[in-house]
Design a protein around this motif. Structure first.
Motif, PDB file in Angstrom:
ATOM      1  N   THR A  13      50.231 -30.129 -10.674  1.00 41.47           N
ATOM      2  CA  THR A  13      51.658 -30.465 -10.675  1.00 41.47           C
ATOM      3  C   THR A  13      52.306 -30.059 -11.988  1.00 41.47           C
ATOM      4  N   PHE A  14      51.644 -30.366 -13.096  1.00 38.71           N
ATOM      5  CA  PHE A  14      52.199 -30.016 -14.404  1.00 38.71           C
ATOM      6  C   PHE A  14      52.194 -28.508 -14.612  1.00 38.71           C
ATOM      7  N   LYS A  15      51.106 -27.846 -14.213  1.00 41.34           N
ATOM      8  CA  LYS A  15      51.054 -26.390 -14.349  1.00 41.34           C
ATOM      9  C   LYS A  15      52.154 -25.732 -13.527  1.00 41.34           C
ATOM     10  N   ASN A  16      52.367 -26.222 -12.325  1.00 39.55           N
ATOM     11  CA  ASN A  16      53.413 -25.658 -11.475  1.00 39.55           C
ATOM     12  C   ASN A  16      54.797 -25.887 -12.073  1.00 39.55           C
ATOM     13  N   TRP A  17      54.978 -27.020 -12.727  1.00 36.58           N
ATOM     14  CA  TRP A  17      56.252 -27.286 -13.400  1.00 36.58           C
ATOM     15  C   TRP A  17      56.507 -26.259 -14.493  1.00 36.58           C
ATOM     16  N   ILE A  18      55.458 -25.921 -15.248  1.00 33.07           N
ATOM     17  CA  ILE A  18      55.579 -24.899 -16.294  1.00 33.07           C
ATOM     18  C   ILE A  18      55.975 -23.556 -15.686  1.00 33.07           C
ATOM     19  N   ILE A  19      55.297 -23.201 -14.613  1.00 26.25           N
ATOM     20  CA  ILE A  19      55.553 -21.904 -13.972  1.00 26.25           C
ATOM     21  C   ILE A  19      56.950 -21.855 -13.354  1.00 26.25           C
ATOM     22  N   GLU A  20      57.290 -22.882 -12.605  1.00 27.17           N
ATOM     23  CA  GLU A  20      58.575 -22.893 -11.903  1.00 27.17           C
ATOM     24  C   GLU A  20      59.760 -22.905 -12.870  1.00 27.17           C
ATOM     25  N   ASN A  21      59.567 -23.511 -14.043  1.00 24.79           N
ATOM     26  CA  ASN A  21      60.646 -23.579 -15.027  1.00 24.79           C
ATOM     27  C   ASN A  21      60.556 -22.471 -16.075  1.00 24.79           C
ATOM     28  N   GLN A  22      59.612 -21.539 -15.868  1.00 27.18           N
ATOM     29  CA  GLN A  22      59.441 -20.382 -16.745  1.00 27.18           C
ATOM     30  C   GLN A  22      59.354 -20.794 -18.215  1.00 27.18           C
ATOM     31  N   ILE A  23      58.435 -21.719 -18.492  1.00 26.68           N
ATOM     32  CA  ILE A  23      58.254 -22.251 -19.835  1.00 26.68           C
ATOM     33  C   ILE A  23      57.212 -21.419 -20.576  1.00 26.68           C
ATOM     34  N   GLU A  24      57.570 -20.961 -21.741  1.00 26.58           N
ATOM     35  CA  GLU A  24      56.704 -20.118 -22.561  1.00 26.58           C
ATOM     36  C   GLU A  24      55.886 -20.993 -23.502  1.00 26.58           C
ATOM     37  N   LEU A  25      54.600 -21.109 -23.220  1.00 25.36           N
ATOM     38  CA  LEU A  25      53.715 -21.890 -24.076  1.00 25.36           C
ATOM     39  C   LEU A  25      53.395 -21.085 -25.332  1.00 25.36           C
ATOM     40  N   VAL A  26      53.557 -21.709 -26.491  1.00 26.39           N
ATOM     41  CA  VAL A  26      53.317 -21.037 -27.771  1.00 26.39           C
ATOM     42  C   VAL A  26      52.555 -21.981 -28.694  1.00 26.39           C
ATOM     43  N   ASN A  27      51.945 -21.412 -29.748  1.00 23.03           N
ATOM     44  CA  ASN A  27      51.342 -22.276 -30.754  1.00 23.03           C
ATOM     45  C   ASN A  27      52.289 -22.396 -31.950  1.00 23.03           C
ATOM     46  N   GLN A  28      51.895 -23.181 -32.943  1.00 23.30           N
ATOM     47  CA  GLN A  28      52.822 -23.451 -34.043  1.00 23.30           C
ATOM     48  C   GLN A  28      52.983 -22.251 -34.978  1.00 23.30           C
ATOM     49  N   ARG A  29      51.966 -21.409 -35.089  1.00 23.01           N
ATOM     50  CA  ARG A  29      52.140 -20.174 -35.866  1.00 23.01           C
ATOM     51  C   ARG A  29      53.146 -19.251 -35.186  1.00 23.01           C
ATOM     52  N   ASP A  30      53.145 -19.232 -33.860  1.00 18.13           N
ATOM     53  CA  ASP A  30      54.126 -18.433 -33.135  1.00 18.13           C
ATOM     54  C   ASP A  30      55.547 -18.864 -33.487  1.00 18.13           C
ATOM     55  N   VAL A  31      55.746 -20.175 -33.588  1.00 15.42           N
ATOM     56  CA  VAL A  31      57.060 -20.692 -33.928  1.00 15.42           C
ATOM     57  C   VAL A  31      57.446 -20.297 -35.353  1.00 15.42           C
ATOM     58  N   LEU A  32      56.501 -20.423 -36.267  1.00 12.57           N
ATOM     59  CA  LEU A  32      56.781 -20.158 -37.680  1.00 12.57           C
ATOM     60  C   LEU A  32      56.931 -18.676 -37.977  1.00 12.57           C
ATOM     61  N   ASN A  33      56.107 -17.855 -37.336  1.00 12.05           N
ATOM     62  CA  ASN A  33      56.018 -16.445 -37.709  1.00 12.05           C
ATOM     63  C   ASN A  33      56.592 -15.469 -36.697  1.00 12.05           C
ATOM     64  N   GLY A  34      57.033 -15.964 -35.559  1.00 12.44           N
ATOM     65  CA  GLY A  34      57.581 -15.078 -34.537  1.00 12.44           C
ATOM     66  C   GLY A  34      56.528 -14.255 -33.818  1.00 12.44           C
ATOM     67  N   THR A  35      55.280 -14.737 -33.818  1.00 10.88           N
ATOM     68  CA  THR A  35      54.187 -14.027 -33.157  1.00 10.88           C
ATOM     69  C   THR A  35      54.063 -14.465 -31.698  1.00 10.88           C
ATOM     70  N   HIS A  36      53.085 -13.885 -30.998  1.00  8.86           N
ATOM     71  CA  HIS A  36      52.870 -14.207 -29.578  1.00  8.86           C
ATOM     72  C   HIS A  36      51.385 -14.461 -29.317  1.00  8.86           C
ATOM     73  N   GLU A  37      50.734 -15.119 -30.264  1.00 10.71           N
ATOM     74  CA  GLU A  37      49.284 -15.303 -30.194  1.00 10.71           C
ATOM     75  C   GLU A  37      48.849 -16.024 -28.934  1.00 10.71           C
ATOM     76  N   PHE A  38      49.517 -17.122 -28.624  1.00  5.86           N
ATOM     77  CA  PHE A  38      49.041 -17.913 -27.490  1.00  5.86           C
ATOM     78  C   PHE A  38      49.325 -17.219 -26.166  1.00  5.86           C
ATOM     79  N   GLN A  39      50.471 -16.594 -26.044  1.00  7.24           N
ATOM     80  CA  GLN A  39      50.767 -15.847 -24.822  1.00  7.24           C
ATOM     81  C   GLN A  39      49.821 -14.652 -24.669  1.00  7.24           C
TER      82      GLN A  39
END
Length: 291
Positions: free
Chosen positions: A249-275
Protein backbone atom coordinates in the motif's frame (compact mmCIF):
# COMPACT_ATOMS: atom_id res chain seq x y z
CA UNK A 1 9.24 9.37 -18.25
CA UNK A 2 6.40 11.73 -17.53
CA UNK A 3 7.44 15.34 -16.79
CA UNK A 4 6.02 16.24 -13.41
CA UNK A 5 4.71 19.72 -12.63
CA UNK A 6 5.75 19.38 -9.00
CA UNK A 7 8.89 17.57 -7.91
CA UNK A 8 7.89 15.56 -4.84
CA UNK A 9 11.11 14.53 -3.10
CA UNK A 10 11.13 12.47 0.08
CA UNK A 11 13.92 11.26 2.35
CA UNK A 12 12.72 8.23 4.32
CA UNK A 13 15.05 8.01 7.30
CA UNK A 14 15.31 5.01 9.62
CA UNK A 15 16.12 6.26 13.11
CA UNK A 16 17.88 4.43 15.95
CA UNK A 17 20.04 2.11 13.83
CA UNK A 18 22.41 0.26 16.13
CA UNK A 19 19.89 0.08 18.99
CA UNK A 20 19.71 -3.74 19.36
CA UNK A 21 20.20 -6.75 17.05
CA UNK A 22 16.44 -7.37 17.02
CA UNK A 23 15.57 -3.80 16.14
CA UNK A 24 18.21 -3.65 13.40
CA UNK A 25 17.03 -6.92 11.87
CA UNK A 26 13.68 -5.28 11.23
CA UNK A 27 15.21 -1.97 10.15
CA UNK A 28 17.22 -3.73 7.45
CA UNK A 29 13.92 -4.86 5.91
CA UNK A 30 12.91 -1.22 5.49
CA UNK A 31 16.13 -0.59 3.56
CA UNK A 32 15.95 -3.80 1.55
CA UNK A 33 12.44 -3.04 0.30
CA UNK A 34 13.78 0.12 -1.36
CA UNK A 35 11.83 2.70 0.61
CA UNK A 36 14.38 3.83 3.21
CA UNK A 37 17.19 6.06 1.93
CA UNK A 38 18.89 7.36 5.07
CA UNK A 39 20.16 5.73 8.27
CA UNK A 40 20.45 7.59 11.56
CA UNK A 41 23.00 5.74 13.65
CA UNK A 42 23.28 5.71 17.45
CA UNK A 43 26.97 5.24 18.18
CA UNK A 44 26.56 4.32 21.85
CA UNK A 45 24.22 1.35 21.53
CA UNK A 46 24.50 -2.46 21.79
CA UNK A 47 24.38 -3.20 18.04
CA UNK A 48 26.24 -0.15 16.71
CA UNK A 49 29.32 -1.94 15.37
CA UNK A 50 27.30 -4.62 13.58
CA UNK A 51 25.06 -1.95 12.06
CA UNK A 52 28.07 0.01 10.79
CA UNK A 53 29.46 -3.10 9.10
CA UNK A 54 26.04 -3.66 7.49
CA UNK A 55 26.08 -0.09 6.17
CA UNK A 56 29.67 -0.27 4.91
CA UNK A 57 28.86 -1.63 1.44
CA UNK A 58 25.70 0.45 0.92
CA UNK A 59 27.00 3.81 -0.35
CA UNK A 60 23.59 4.79 -1.71
CA UNK A 61 22.39 5.42 1.86
CA UNK A 62 23.16 8.68 3.64
CA UNK A 63 24.26 8.51 7.26
CA UNK A 64 23.01 10.69 10.08
CA UNK A 65 24.47 11.06 13.56
CA UNK A 66 21.61 10.20 15.89
CA UNK A 67 23.14 11.44 19.12
CA UNK A 68 21.51 9.04 21.52
CA UNK A 69 23.48 9.10 24.79
CA UNK A 70 21.20 6.69 26.62
CA UNK A 71 23.43 3.63 26.64
CA UNK A 72 27.21 3.47 27.30
CA UNK A 73 30.13 5.56 26.02
CA UNK A 74 32.54 4.27 23.40
CA UNK A 75 35.40 5.20 25.74
CA UNK A 76 36.05 3.27 28.96
CA UNK A 77 33.87 4.74 31.73
CA UNK A 78 36.91 5.67 33.81
CA UNK A 79 38.01 8.08 31.06
CA UNK A 80 34.73 10.01 31.15
CA UNK A 81 33.53 9.91 34.78
CA UNK A 82 31.43 13.07 34.47
CA UNK A 83 29.29 11.34 31.81
CA UNK A 84 28.50 8.02 33.49
CA UNK A 85 26.78 6.48 36.49
CA UNK A 86 28.02 3.65 38.70
CA UNK A 87 26.99 1.13 36.03
CA UNK A 88 29.11 2.84 33.37
CA UNK A 89 26.08 4.11 31.44
CA UNK A 90 25.27 7.71 30.58
CA UNK A 91 23.93 9.07 33.85
CA UNK A 92 20.98 10.98 32.39
CA UNK A 93 19.50 8.31 30.09
CA UNK A 94 16.18 9.59 28.79
CA UNK A 95 14.64 10.11 32.21
CA UNK A 96 16.99 12.68 33.74
CA UNK A 97 18.13 15.15 31.06
CA UNK A 98 18.93 17.67 33.79
CA UNK A 99 22.02 15.60 34.65
CA UNK A 100 23.57 16.48 31.29
CA UNK A 101 24.82 19.66 32.93
CA UNK A 102 27.21 17.49 34.99
CA UNK A 103 29.16 16.50 31.88
CA UNK A 104 32.41 18.43 31.42
CA UNK A 105 33.33 19.89 28.06
CA UNK A 106 36.65 18.05 27.92
CA UNK A 107 35.17 14.60 28.60
CA UNK A 108 32.21 15.12 26.27
CA UNK A 109 34.63 16.24 23.55
CA UNK A 110 36.70 13.06 24.03
CA UNK A 111 33.64 10.83 23.86
CA UNK A 112 32.15 12.46 20.75
CA UNK A 113 35.55 12.30 19.07
CA UNK A 114 35.80 8.59 19.93
CA UNK A 115 32.36 7.97 18.42
CA UNK A 116 33.45 9.58 15.16
CA UNK A 117 36.70 7.62 15.12
CA UNK A 118 34.66 4.43 15.54
CA UNK A 119 32.45 5.49 12.62
CA UNK A 120 35.44 6.21 10.37
CA UNK A 121 37.26 3.02 11.33
CA UNK A 122 34.42 0.95 9.84
CA UNK A 123 32.73 3.12 7.21
CA UNK A 124 35.82 5.00 6.04
CA UNK A 125 33.82 8.23 6.34
CA UNK A 126 31.97 10.37 8.85
CA UNK A 127 28.21 10.94 9.04
CA UNK A 128 26.70 13.22 6.44
CA UNK A 129 24.38 15.13 8.75
CA UNK A 130 23.64 15.92 12.40
CA UNK A 131 21.38 18.19 14.41
CA UNK A 132 23.08 20.62 16.78
CA UNK A 133 21.29 22.37 19.62
CA UNK A 134 21.89 26.06 20.26
CA UNK A 135 22.89 25.76 23.91
CA UNK A 136 25.52 26.95 26.36
CA UNK A 137 25.63 23.52 27.99
CA UNK A 138 29.23 22.18 27.85
CA UNK A 139 27.95 18.88 26.44
CA UNK A 140 26.22 20.66 23.56
CA UNK A 141 29.21 22.89 22.85
CA UNK A 142 31.45 19.82 22.69
CA UNK A 143 29.08 18.12 20.28
CA UNK A 144 29.04 21.14 17.99
CA UNK A 145 32.83 21.34 18.07
CA UNK A 146 33.20 17.72 16.92
CA UNK A 147 30.52 18.06 14.24
CA UNK A 148 32.41 21.05 12.85
CA UNK A 149 35.80 19.34 13.22
CA UNK A 150 34.73 16.53 10.90
CA UNK A 151 32.83 18.71 8.43
CA UNK A 152 29.40 17.22 9.14
CA UNK A 153 26.49 19.26 7.79
CA UNK A 154 24.15 20.32 10.57
CA UNK A 155 20.90 22.18 11.11
CA UNK A 156 19.87 21.71 7.50
CA UNK A 157 16.11 21.54 8.14
CA UNK A 158 13.72 24.42 7.96
CA UNK A 159 10.80 24.33 10.41
CA UNK A 160 7.71 22.67 9.03
CA UNK A 161 4.49 24.10 10.50
CA UNK A 162 3.36 20.66 11.70
CA UNK A 163 6.56 19.77 13.55
CA UNK A 164 6.42 19.70 17.33
CA UNK A 165 10.19 20.32 17.67
CA UNK A 166 11.04 23.59 15.85
CA UNK A 167 14.27 23.44 13.86
CA UNK A 168 16.91 26.15 13.78
CA UNK A 169 18.04 26.16 10.16
CA UNK A 170 21.54 27.34 9.26
CA UNK A 171 21.10 30.21 6.77
CA UNK A 172 23.27 28.47 4.18
CA UNK A 173 20.65 25.70 3.88
CA UNK A 174 17.54 27.87 3.90
CA UNK A 175 17.07 27.74 0.13
CA UNK A 176 16.88 23.93 0.20
CA UNK A 177 13.32 24.15 1.54
CA UNK A 178 14.01 20.90 3.35
CA UNK A 179 11.44 20.06 6.01
CA UNK A 180 11.47 17.46 8.75
CA UNK A 181 7.82 16.56 8.89
CA UNK A 182 6.09 16.24 12.22
CA UNK A 183 3.59 13.87 10.63
CA UNK A 184 5.93 11.06 11.65
CA UNK A 185 5.52 11.79 15.35
CA UNK A 186 2.93 10.24 17.59
CA UNK A 187 1.20 12.15 20.38
CA UNK A 188 1.23 9.10 22.62
CA UNK A 189 3.40 6.01 22.82
CA UNK A 190 1.44 4.63 25.76
CA UNK A 191 0.65 0.95 25.31
CA UNK A 192 -3.01 1.55 26.09
CA UNK A 193 -3.15 3.82 23.02
CA UNK A 194 -1.38 1.36 20.73
CA UNK A 195 -4.62 0.10 19.22
CA UNK A 196 -5.20 3.57 17.77
CA UNK A 197 -1.69 3.96 16.34
CA UNK A 198 -1.87 4.07 12.54
CA UNK A 199 1.52 5.02 11.01
CA UNK A 200 0.50 4.03 7.49
CA UNK A 201 -2.25 6.62 7.51
CA UNK A 202 0.26 9.27 8.59
CA UNK A 203 2.84 8.15 6.07
CA UNK A 204 0.38 8.64 3.24
CA UNK A 205 -0.94 12.02 4.41
CA UNK A 206 2.11 14.04 3.39
CA UNK A 207 1.44 16.82 0.87
CA UNK A 208 3.80 19.03 -1.10
CA UNK A 209 2.92 22.68 -1.71
CA UNK A 210 5.97 24.00 -3.60
CA UNK A 211 7.78 22.78 -6.72
CA UNK A 212 11.14 22.35 -4.95
CA UNK A 213 9.94 21.29 -1.51
CA UNK A 214 11.73 18.30 0.09
CA UNK A 215 10.42 16.39 3.08
CA UNK A 216 12.09 14.03 5.52
CA UNK A 217 10.28 11.29 7.37
CA UNK A 218 11.98 9.95 10.48
CA UNK A 219 10.50 6.63 11.65
CA UNK A 220 11.57 3.69 13.81
CA UNK A 221 10.73 0.60 11.72
CA UNK A 222 12.11 -2.52 13.35
CA UNK A 223 11.51 -5.36 15.73
CA UNK A 224 11.19 -5.09 19.49
CA UNK A 225 12.97 -6.96 22.28
CA UNK A 226 13.18 -6.88 26.06
CA UNK A 227 15.88 -4.18 26.07
CA UNK A 228 13.74 -1.81 24.02
CA UNK A 229 10.64 -2.63 26.09
CA UNK A 230 12.54 -1.64 29.22
CA UNK A 231 14.34 1.41 27.85
CA UNK A 232 12.02 3.06 25.32
CA UNK A 233 8.44 4.29 25.33
CA UNK A 234 8.48 3.70 21.57
CA UNK A 235 8.57 -0.09 21.61
CA UNK A 236 6.03 -2.33 19.84
CA UNK A 237 5.08 0.73 17.79
CA UNK A 238 8.27 0.04 15.85
CA UNK A 239 6.83 -3.21 14.52
CA UNK A 240 3.74 -1.44 13.23
CA UNK A 241 5.90 1.21 11.53
CA UNK A 242 7.90 -1.55 9.85
CA UNK A 243 4.74 -3.23 8.64
CA UNK A 244 3.50 0.10 7.27
CA UNK A 245 6.58 1.22 5.36
CA UNK A 246 7.21 -2.19 3.77
CA UNK A 247 3.60 -2.64 2.72
CA UNK A 248 2.49 -2.72 -0.90
CA UNK A 249 0.00 0.00 0.00
CA UNK A 250 2.77 2.43 0.91
CA UNK A 251 4.86 1.51 -2.13
CA UNK A 252 1.86 2.02 -4.39
CA UNK A 253 1.25 5.41 -2.79
CA UNK A 254 4.81 6.42 -3.69
CA UNK A 255 4.37 5.24 -7.26
CA UNK A 256 0.91 6.70 -7.81
CA UNK A 257 1.99 10.09 -6.43
CA UNK A 258 5.27 10.04 -8.40
CA UNK A 259 7.37 10.61 -5.28
CA UNK A 260 11.12 10.78 -5.83
CA UNK A 261 12.94 8.99 -3.02
CA UNK A 262 16.31 10.61 -2.29
CA UNK A 263 18.99 10.47 0.38
CA UNK A 264 20.26 13.43 2.39
CA UNK A 265 23.41 13.89 0.28
CA UNK A 266 21.13 14.18 -2.75
CA UNK A 267 19.34 17.04 -1.04
CA UNK A 268 22.56 18.79 -0.03
CA UNK A 269 24.57 18.24 -3.19
CA UNK A 270 22.00 17.93 -5.96
CA UNK A 271 23.05 14.34 -6.72
CA UNK A 272 20.88 11.34 -7.65
CA UNK A 273 22.60 8.59 -5.66
CA UNK A 274 19.52 6.90 -4.30
CA UNK A 275 17.56 7.01 -7.54
CA UNK A 276 20.61 5.62 -9.37
CA UNK A 277 20.60 2.74 -6.89
CA UNK A 278 16.88 2.07 -7.41
CA UNK A 279 17.45 2.05 -11.17
CA UNK A 280 20.41 -0.33 -10.85
CA UNK A 281 18.41 -2.89 -8.86
CA UNK A 282 15.36 -2.62 -11.10
CA UNK A 283 13.13 -1.26 -8.36
CA UNK A 284 9.57 -0.22 -9.26
CA UNK A 285 10.26 2.79 -7.02
CA UNK A 286 12.75 4.22 -9.54
CA UNK A 287 11.16 7.42 -10.71
CA UNK A 288 12.00 6.60 -14.33
CA UNK A 289 9.37 3.84 -14.18
CA UNK A 290 6.58 6.22 -13.28
CA UNK A 291 4.16 6.83 -16.13
Amino acid sequence: MRIMEMRKRLVFRVDDLGYTPAYDMGAYRAFDCGVASSADVMFDSPDTIAALYWLKDKPWLSIGWHRHLWESPVLPPEEVPSLVDEKGRFKWGHRHPERMQEATYEEALKEFDAQMKLCYSILGKYPDVANVKNSDLPLEKAFKAIVEKYGIAYNIFSSAPDHRHPMVCDPQYKDLRYYSSGLATNSSYKLEDFKDYNPLEKMMSLQWTEAEEVFLYGWHPGYCDDHIMEESTCNIHRCKELQACTSETFKNWIIENQIELVNQRDVLNGTHEFQDHLKAIGSPLWIGNFK
